[in-house]
Scaffold this motif. Structure first.
Motif, mmCIF file in Angstrom:
data_model
loop_
_atom_site.group_PDB
_atom_site.id
_atom_site.type_symbol
_atom_site.label_atom_id
_atom_site.label_comp_id
_atom_site.label_asym_id
_atom_site.label_seq_id
_atom_site.Cartn_x
_atom_site.Cartn_y
_atom_site.Cartn_z
ATOM 1 N N TYR A 1 49.358 32.585 29.265
ATOM 2 C CA TYR A 1 50.343 32.090 30.233
ATOM 3 C C TYR A 1 50.691 33.135 31.300
ATOM 4 O O TYR A 1 51.360 32.825 32.276
ATOM 5 N N LEU A 2 50.234 34.368 31.081
ATOM 6 C CA LEU A 2 50.679 35.455 31.959
ATOM 7 C C LEU A 2 50.011 35.443 33.329
ATOM 8 O O LEU A 2 50.488 36.101 34.258
ATOM 9 N N ASP A 3 48.898 34.700 33.497
ATOM 10 C CA ASP A 3 48.331 34.582 34.847
ATOM 11 C C ASP A 3 49.324 33.886 35.777
ATOM 12 O O ASP A 3 49.474 34.244 36.947
ATOM 13 N N LEU A 4 50.046 32.905 35.232
ATOM 14 C CA LEU A 4 51.061 32.199 36.016
ATOM 15 C C LEU A 4 52.222 33.130 36.357
ATOM 16 O O LEU A 4 52.721 33.139 37.493
ATOM 17 N N VAL A 5 52.652 33.925 35.376
ATOM 18 C CA VAL A 5 53.796 34.819 35.589
ATOM 19 C C VAL A 5 53.457 35.880 36.642
ATOM 20 O O VAL A 5 54.247 36.155 37.540
ATOM 21 N N ALA A 6 52.254 36.473 36.532
ATOM 22 C CA ALA A 6 51.850 37.505 37.505
ATOM 23 C C ALA A 6 51.801 36.937 38.918
ATOM 24 O O ALA A 6 52.192 37.600 39.888
ATOM 25 N N GLY B 1 59.719 47.959 35.385
ATOM 26 C CA GLY B 1 60.176 47.522 34.065
ATOM 27 C C GLY B 1 59.355 46.387 33.477
ATOM 28 O O GLY B 1 58.128 46.423 33.428
ATOM 29 N N GLU B 2 60.062 45.346 33.043
ATOM 30 C CA GLU B 2 59.421 44.211 32.382
ATOM 31 C C GLU B 2 58.446 43.485 33.313
ATOM 32 O O GLU B 2 57.378 43.036 32.882
ATOM 33 N N ASN B 3 58.794 43.377 34.606
ATOM 34 C CA ASN B 3 57.880 42.719 35.559
ATOM 35 C C ASN B 3 56.549 43.450 35.635
ATOM 36 O O ASN B 3 55.501 42.829 35.824
ATOM 37 N N ARG B 4 56.580 44.774 35.520
ATOM 38 C CA ARG B 4 55.341 45.547 35.620
ATOM 39 C C ARG B 4 54.425 45.248 34.425
ATOM 40 O O ARG B 4 53.211 45.110 34.570
ATOM 41 N N VAL B 5 55.022 45.132 33.256
ATOM 42 C CA VAL B 5 54.242 44.793 32.055
ATOM 43 C C VAL B 5 53.629 43.402 32.208
ATOM 44 O O VAL B 5 52.433 43.193 31.979
ATOM 45 N N LEU B 6 54.446 42.443 32.636
ATOM 46 C CA LEU B 6 53.978 41.058 32.786
ATOM 47 C C LEU B 6 52.895 40.950 33.861
ATOM 48 O O LEU B 6 51.893 40.251 33.679
ATOM 49 N N ALA B 7 53.078 41.660 34.975
ATOM 50 C CA ALA B 7 52.082 41.624 36.060
ATOM 51 C C ALA B 7 50.786 42.308 35.631
ATOM 52 O O ALA B 7 49.686 41.831 35.936
ATOM 53 N N PHE B 8 50.899 43.412 34.913
ATOM 54 C CA PHE B 8 49.727 44.168 34.447
ATOM 55 C C PHE B 8 48.833 43.287 33.577
ATOM 56 O O PHE B 8 47.616 43.179 33.806
ATOM 57 N N TYR B 9 49.439 42.627 32.583
ATOM 58 C CA TYR B 9 48.643 41.780 31.682
ATOM 59 C C TYR B 9 48.240 40.464 32.344
ATOM 60 O O TYR B 9 47.165 39.920 32.059
ATOM 61 N N GLY B 10 49.091 39.971 33.241
ATOM 62 C CA GLY B 10 48.737 38.746 33.963
ATOM 63 C C GLY B 10 47.501 38.933 34.823
ATOM 64 O O GLY B 10 46.632 38.054 34.888
#
Length: 563
Positions: A220-225, A237-246
């Motif tokens: 689901y992280l492609d959508l979040v990124a 912070g948390e956005n960086r983790v989500l964007a990195f994996y997305g």
């Protein structure tokens, strides 16, 4: 342009981190500037981990939201997933609806029509839910100010869960649960999630209930990124983790809809910048030119043939969007010149037949041209609707709040907002907005700033240095691509204007006995007199790679040059 060199951080901290990481002092300096001061913090920065994501139950009302959704599933209720028509809204709806549908069938999606219903939760959407036996609406990327609409739904026995990230007003809607990290009474540790990020925290909490692990949510992280990039939230912070994996998901195992978009544009490895300028405009084009439903359909499609067909449709919408954007921008620029408004502190333009779907893009372009807080208005039914854009460090949302007596409705962020008002209030609002901005904006904010991380020499630029710099990504607000300044550069005699209309500047420079580097400055042909006259000059630039005939070399991406 203003050149602003960031203050040098504490030299002892830089020295200590340089020693601990065994990196050059310049790398340590860049890290300390970004708040990374210890070996452990550097490890988290360079190796983002899903384990570093916060407990979703730290968000106020998360327990209530999960309880209400579980109750709806247990009792066989119909659930509507409702979201705005932009990238953040449509990715949010695709995220939550596809997660819920993976184990519960009675889930439908709803995107309001940009032209018929406008932004956010609509009475029409609530009536549709009532007529079709929906008893729970989960609103994403909107709803934090929908006091009356949530009350209206309640009278029709429809419960609301709101997942938003916009600033609340003085009153919070009386929904079953209101998830918004910007609530004053919400102690969630990270405040800068986008709407899709808040949606992700909800599915993280629901997944825990079902015994799933965080790795189960990776797809689901492609959508979040994509939402993080498109909504221009800080990549910290948390956005960086989500964007990195997305980004890893987008580049390795993209969902069928993304794959269909990427097939249209033939691009292989995407950065967050590519997501912002390639994927996001296409997703946005559906809501701008036709209907946001088309974007959700593409993003949730699992059949590759159907996805290719939907992506082709969206490509057509994007082409139409580009043409409308170009025409309206030209008309708006002409209007500013004819009305002799270049000297004002604000840019406010209006034409009743401008396409509502592209006025936000036009506002961004006008801001780039005149570098003023900007509003672009068009006719929308009986009212005027506008998109607002701002300049760095000026809060346009606060400025609109100061003019609220002339506005019917508004919402948004520090740098981007939307509003509606009555046509007879336009001139009064325009005057009030100019007055408020004139009284509150610092004059220096009316010229664009280049923020420079550090002054370096060309000899500092090595393949190893660039390899480490790349690991600073993904880049975005709060973690921008490092920008450098170098003095005493000399063109080696190969400087010239290039491109179809010779609008760009290409130079080959040295600094003393350094290696030569090619520099490219897009739209900087007017600086050729400074760069190509045989005299030393200084430049501000970032570093990237240039591939030519199979050879890859480091180049300077010029931002500005001076004598």
């Amino acid at each position: 342009m203003r050149w602003t060199l960031k203050p040098k951080p504490d030299s002892e901290k830089v020295k200590s981190l340089s020693s601990a990481l065994r990196v050059e002092p310049i790398i340590a300096l860049l890290l300390v500037q970004r708040g990374v001061k210890t070996f452990e913090e550097a490890q988290k920065f360079f190796r983002p981990s899903l384990e570093d994501l916060h407990d979703p139950y730290l968000m106020k009302d998360m327990d209530k939201a999960v309880w209400r959704i579980e109750k709806a599933i247990a009792e066989g209720e119909n659930i509507m997933v409702y979201g705005d028509y932009d990238v953040d809204g449509t990715t949010s709806v695709a995220l939550l609806s596809s997660f819920l549908k993976s184990y519960y069938p009675d889930v439908s999606t709803y995107i309001p029509d940009r032209y018929d219903e406008g932004y956010g939760i609509s009475y029409k959407g609530i009536d549709f839910a009532h007529d079709n036996d929906f008893t729970l609406i989960i609103a994403l990327d909107c709803g934090i100010k929908a006091i009356d609409k949530v009350a209206y739904a309640s009278k029709k026995n429809i419960d609301f869960i709101i997942c938003d990230h916009h600033r609340p007003g003085s009153e919070i809607p009386k929904a079953v649960a209101v998830l918004d990290p910007k609530r004053d009474d919400c102690k969630y540790p990270y405040k800068e999630l986008c709407g899709c990020g808040v949606g992700f925290k909800l599915i993280q909490a629901l997944a825990e209930k079902r015994g799933l692990q965080i790795n189960d949510l990776l797809p689901y992280l492609d959508l979040v990124a994509t939402a993080i990039g498109a909504d221009i939230v800080p990549i910290t912070g948390e956005n960086r983790v989500l964007a990195f994996y997305g980004l890893k998901v987008i580049n390795s195992y993209p969902r069928t809809g993304f794959k269909a978009i990427l097939n249209q544009i033939k691009k292989e490895t995407l950065t967050i910048t590519d997501v912002v300028f390639i994927i996001a405009p296409r997703i946005n084009a559906a809501g701008r030119m036709k209907h946001g439903n088309h974007a959700v359909t593409l993003l949730t499609e699992t059949d590759s043939e159907k996805a290719e067909m939907y992506a082709a449709e969206i490509e057509t919408y994007n082409t139409d969007r580009r043409e409308a954007d170009k025409r309206i921008t030209e008309e708006a620029l002409q209007q500013i010149i004819e009305n002799k408004e270049e000297e004002k502190m604000t840019t406010v333009v209006y034409q009743e037949d401008w396409h509502k779907g592209v006025i936000g893009i036009v506002a961004s372009r006008l801001t780039e041209t005149y570098y003023r807080p900007t509003l672009v208005f068009t006719k929308s039914g009986e009212r005027l609707a506008a998109s607002a854009r701002s300049v760095k460090d000026f809060d346009v949302y606060n400025a609109l709040e100061s003019c609220s007596e002339h506005i019917e409705q508004f919402g948004g962020h520090k740098y981007a907002a939307g509003l509606t008002l009555l046509e007879e209030d336009f001139e009064k609002f325009k005057a009030a907005f100019e007055r408020v901005v004139s009284e509150t904006i610092e004059p220096r904010l009316l010229s664009p700033e280049i923020s420079i991380d550090a002054e370096i020499n060309l000899n500092d630029i090595t393949p190893k240095f660039y390899r480490i710099l790349k690991q600073f990504g993904p880049f975005g607000p709060g973690n921008m691509t490092p920008t450098f300044m170098t003095q005493n550069l000399m063109d080696t005699g190969f400087g010239k204007c290039v491109g179809k209309d010779e609008l760009h500047l290409r130079v080959v420079v040295k600094q003393g006995n350094s290696n030569q580097f090619t520099g490219i400055g897009f739209g900087m042909a007017d600086k050729s007199d400074i760069a190509c006259n045989g005299k030393p000059f200084k430049a501000v630039y970032s570093i990237d790679e240039n591939e030519w005939q199979g050879n890859v070399s480091l180049q300077l991406r010029l931002k500005d040059i001076r004598e």
